[in-house]
Scaffold this active site. Structure first.
Site: not given
Length: 186
Positions: A127, A150-152
């Site tokens: 992202l 943010c999302h790993g």
């Protein structure tokens, strides 16, 4: 016979008129084309990049000041670029990975021009976050590369995605070595 002469005289008199009319029509079209070009050119020319944008099109970096094991972050075209002077251990680990086992298969040698220097855009391919791992002591993820909090997403020391939602590897920008110590990005 007089009738034929008068027709011929009328035709001869009409020839210069027709020739003059053709010239005026062609001249009018030509002036119209020049006028249209003068109107359209500024509209097209304004779409060219500005001078400040062109100035950022490429940057030169002296990598001789980057110690082995150290990374730097710089900005190119408004995006962070990570340059890492990799250690022999990082290079060996990156080269021994079997690319067929990766989500986005790519050999380490295809991502670098000189094995000791890795140049990648510091933008997570999930992202668009900026991954951690550039500064000393920052979390570098499970594969000793970069970690996007943010999302790993976890990237290895070659910038390849190894775990997490990111679909592709960190992008390698166009770059070239101008000398042993200077890289031009862009």
């Amino acid at each position: 016979m007089a009738n034929i002469k008068s027709t011929k005289n009328a035709r001869d008199a009409a020839e210069p008129q027709k020739s003059r009319r053709d010239f005026i029509v062609v001249a009018t079209y030509a002036m119209g084309a020049v006028g249209a070009g003068a109107f359209v050119w500024p509209l097209i020319d304004q779409m060219n990049p500005a001078a400040d944008t062109l100035a950022l099109a490429s940057i030169e970096v002296d990598v001789s000041k980057i110690a082995e094991g150290q990374s730097i972050t710089l900005k190119w075209r408004g995006k962070p670029v990570f340059i890492r002077h990799r250690t022999a251990t990082e290079i060996a680990e990156a080269e021994k990975v079997i690319s067929a086992d990766l989500r986005d298969p790519e050999e380490d040698i295809a991502r670098v021009q000189k094995p000791e220097y890795l140049v990648v855009l510091g933008v997570c391919t999930h992202l668009g976050c900026v991954p951690l791992g550039q500064k000393v002591g920052e979390v570098r993820g499970e594969y000793d590369g970069w970690f996007c909090p943010c999302h790993g997403s976890h990237y290895d020391s070659s910038g390849r995605i190894r775990k997490g939602p990111a679909p592709t590897n960190l992008e390698v920008p166009p770059y070239s070595f101008l000398s042993d110590d200077v890289i031009r990005i862009g």
